[in-house]
Every structure is written in structure tokens, then in C-alpha cells.
Design a protein around this motif. Structure first.
Motif, short mmCIF file in Angstrom:
data_model
loop_
_atom_site.label_atom_id
_atom_site.label_comp_id
_atom_site.label_asym_id
_atom_site.label_seq_id
_atom_site.Cartn_x
_atom_site.Cartn_y
_atom_site.Cartn_z
N ARG A 146 29.46 47.78 48.18
CA ARG A 146 29.50 47.47 46.75
C ARG A 146 29.38 45.96 46.51
O ARG A 146 28.72 45.52 45.57
N LEU A 194 26.40 44.95 44.34
CA LEU A 194 26.84 44.71 42.96
C LEU A 194 27.27 43.27 42.71
O LEU A 194 27.32 42.84 41.55
N ASN A 217 31.59 42.14 40.17
CA ASN A 217 31.28 43.49 39.68
C ASN A 217 31.86 44.56 40.60
O ASN A 217 32.30 45.62 40.14
N VAL A 223 34.38 47.69 39.66
CA VAL A 223 34.20 49.10 40.06
C VAL A 223 35.44 49.61 40.78
O VAL A 223 35.88 50.75 40.56
N GLU A 224 36.04 48.77 41.62
CA GLU A 224 37.27 49.15 42.31
C GLU A 224 38.38 49.46 41.31
O GLU A 224 39.12 50.44 41.46
N ALA A 239 37.99 50.46 38.26
CA ALA A 239 37.65 51.71 37.59
C ALA A 239 37.99 52.91 38.46
O ALA A 239 38.53 53.92 37.97
N ILE A 291 31.24 56.52 36.44
CA ILE A 291 31.21 55.61 37.59
C ILE A 291 29.77 55.35 38.01
O ILE A 291 29.39 54.21 38.34
N LYS A 292 28.94 56.39 37.97
CA LYS A 292 27.53 56.21 38.35
C LYS A 292 26.83 55.27 37.37
O LYS A 292 26.06 54.39 37.77
N ILE A 329 28.20 52.93 35.52
CA ILE A 329 28.70 51.57 35.74
C ILE A 329 28.05 50.95 36.97
O ILE A 329 27.58 49.80 36.94
N THR A 330 28.00 51.73 38.04
CA THR A 330 27.41 51.22 39.29
C THR A 330 25.93 50.90 39.12
O THR A 330 25.44 49.85 39.59
N ALA A 357 28.56 47.95 31.18
CA ALA A 357 29.35 48.44 32.31
C ALA A 357 30.81 48.02 32.18
O ALA A 357 31.73 48.81 32.43
N VAL A 373 34.19 50.27 32.01
CA VAL A 373 35.35 50.06 32.89
C VAL A 373 36.63 49.94 32.07
O VAL A 373 37.67 50.52 32.40
#
Length: 263
Positions: free
Chosen positions: A91, A95, A99, A103-104, A106, A133-134, A136-137, A181, A185
Motif C-alpha cells: 500500500r 498509494l 494515503n 487506508v489503514e 479505514a 475500501i476498493k 478509496i484504494t 477518498a 475514510v
């Protein structure tokens, strides 16, 4: 010397004869009983040794199995940790560090929501955040890829008007992607906080219900006790020790007074 040897030999022969005679005097049933006892003792010893050996083998097998399970658990733990580490690094690579941290956060919030009592009891409905999550990623990946190219283009000497134009457009797109994104989150984090508040409310409701039940029980018990006391007439003990003692005190005083008057 030869006489002494003959005497010793005769003594030994006599002892042997004595033992044989003594053995012959012992009844046959006694010998049978002794034989049975010896046989049982031997069998018992053999069985004990076999059982002891079997128990040792069983204990050793259990210990080997325990060690093997511990090794497997440790290996599985290392594998999970390595997989988590690789996922985090992937990630970061795809990312960007900031970022990836978002994600972590989230993912942590998603776990909190899924593990909440509100989710287990169905108060939150569907708690599948995989699409969120997808999304955002994907946004962060696109923004990170754009940022990498824009950095290289910005590093070129003598930027042209077209360079500045496309760089401005890229920066605007990056900001838009990251903003969407980050908002998602934040919404997932808000869901986690709301789930915690619902859990707290459910705990409070259970505690209030428990207290109310206890209060009703105590009210009923106290009312029954008061009714029983009020409905029963006041009772005075028939053989009251208080009255008996006070009567004796009064009698003593009267006798004492009469004695003083007689003087």
C-alpha cells in the motif's frame, strides 16, 4: 588337612539333606499357593512395567504433538505478520505513505464496526465496506500514480506552457481524487464512532433494565413486609422479662421503704 575337608564336605551334605527333608515336610498345597503367589507377583510386575512404558510413550507422544502444534502456531503467526507487513508495504508503494496510513485507519474502523454489538444484533444492517475500501484504494492509487508522473515532468528543465497546463490539470485531478477518498475514510470512521455510541446505549439500556427489575423486586418485598407488619396487631410477650424485672425492682423499693420506716 584332609580330615578338615572331609568334615566340611560331610557338613555340606548334611545341610543339603536337611533342606531336602524340610522341603519334603512342607505340604503340597502350600507349595502350590506359593507358586501361585510368585506367578501373580511376576505377572503384576510385568503388567506394571508394560503400563508404565505405555504411559511414558503416550506422554512423549503428547509432548511431541504439543511442540508440533506450538511450532505450527508460531509459523502461522509469522506468516500472518509477514502477510500484513507485505500488504502494508504494498500500500505504501502504490498509494504513498500518507494515503496508505489513511487506508489503514479505514480498515481499522471497518473492523471496529464489524466487531460491534450493534452490528452483531443487526442494528447497522449490511456492514460490508469492501466497495468503499476498493473505491478509496483506487482513488489513492490513481492520485499516487499521477503524482509520480507530475514530479518527473516538473523536474524537467525549461517547462513549456503545455507543461504548466497539464501539470495544473493533473494537480487538480489529484486533489479531487484524494479529497473524495479522504471524505470516504472520514465517513467510515464516523460509522465506527456511531457503532460505539450504539453499543454504549445498548449497555446502558441493559443496566437500566437490570436496575428497574431489581427496584421492582425490592419494592414488592418491602411492600409485603410493611403490609404484614401493619396488618398484625402489636404483640407483647406474655412472659416479658422487662415487666418481671421492673416488678421485682418495685417490690424491692417497697420493702426497703418499709424497713427504713420501721427504724
Amino acid at each position: 588337612m584332609s580330615g578338615k575337608s572331609s568334615s566340611d564336605g560331610a557338613g555340606a551334605v548334611g545341610l543339603i539333606v536337611f533342606v531336602i527333608v524340610l522341603i519334603s515336610l512342607v505340604p503340597k498345597p502350600v507349595w502350590i499357593a506359593l507358586g501361585v503367589m510368585v506367578a501373580l507377583s511376576v505377572i503384576g510386575w510385568v503388567v506394571y512395567r508394560l503400563v508404565d512404558a505405555a504411559e511414558k510413550r503416550h506422554a512423549e507422544a503428547e509432548e511431541r504433538a504439543r511442540v508440533e502444534r506450538a511450532k505450527q502456531a508460531a509459523a502461522a503467526k509469522r506468516e500472518r505478520e509477514e502477510r500484513v507487513r507485505k500488504d502494508k508495504q504494498r500500500r505504501v508503494d502504490t498509494l504513498g505513505k500518507d494515503n496508505a496510513a489513511l487506508v489503514e485507519s479505514a480498515l481499522t474502523a471497518v473492523k471496529q464496526v464489524a466487531g460491534s454489538e450493534a452490528a452483531r444484533e443487526g442494528w447497522l444492517g449490511d456492514v460490508d465496506f469492501s466497495a468503499d475500501i476498493k473505491g478509496i484504494t483506487d482513488n489513492f492509487e490513481k492520485a499516487h500514480a499521477l503524482r509520480g508522473v507530475t514530479s518527473k515532468l516538473s523536474a524537467l528543465d525549461k517547462p513549456s506552457a503545455d507543461d504548466r497546463k497539464i501539470l495544473a490539470e493533473a494537480k487538480s485531478t489529484i486533489a479531487s481524487l484524494e479529497r473524495a477518498a479522504i471524505e470516504r475514510v472520514g465517513l467510515i470512521g464516523k460509522c465506527a464512532k456511531e457503532a460505539q455510541l450504539i453499543d454504549k446505549s445498548l449497555r446502558t439500556e441493559r443496566e437500566d433494565a437490570r436496575v428497574a427489575e431489581q427496584r421492582a423486586e425490592l419494592h414488592g418485598k418491602l411492600a409485603a413486609m410493611l403490609y404484614g407488619i401493619e396488618s398484625s396487631p402489636p404483640s407483647t410477650p406474655i412472659d416479658s422479662a422487662v415487666e418481671a424485672v421492673m416488678a421485682r425492682v418495685q417490690a424491692y423499693r417497697e420493702i426497703k421503704n418499709q424497713i427504713q420506716q420501721a427504724r
